[in-house]
Scaffold this active site. Sequence first.
Site: not given
Length: 219
Positions: A10, A12, A48
Amino acid sequence: MKQLEAVIFDLDGVITDSAHFHYLAWKQLAADIDIEIDEAFNETLKGISRMDSLDLILVKGGRENDFTLEQKEELAAKKNAHYVELLKDLSPADILPGIKPLLDAIRAANLKIALASVSKNAPMVLAALGLTDSFDYLADAAKITHSKPDPEIFLVAAAGLGVEPANAVGIEDAQAGVEAIKSAGMKAIGVGTGLIGTDELVSDTSKLTLAMIQKVFQI
């Protein structure tokens, strides 16, 4: 026989921490439409997509029925413009502890590396960090139709690398991301606290090592 072939990251909270920039940008946008959010609420937006995050903010403010799709797209674009402006100060100094040597170690072990971030700004962020060449494949967030915890982005990343999901380990800092990794059929390493369902959990990125990734894969 399963064999570790790839590590999928991922962005962030794992490669760099631009979450605060996201928070400032969302806070400004929310204030513009008379909705107040705080950092605790911002935690629920981790992992999200932009439009899904906007929907959650509108629900929080009781304004979920006040905007057309076109208006919501304009709001999301406004937030992103502010976020991009904040990112101008990003540099290699903002790579989280231990990540650069970890990427180098993974590369030296002839393992493949991909990025699975729902941020459409991921290529720009990697460029600012000087890490573009460290990744073999970047999943295109613009082509992802289902946001985490759906496994789509991790499955796309694995396919882009040409590896089976079962031969990859994913690294995430958000609960939605961990669930996406596991749903994709991969081993999951979590960064932070309170994450459920990981195969290994570390308090911060400085604790991530190639040896740990290899060990987790064998679990």
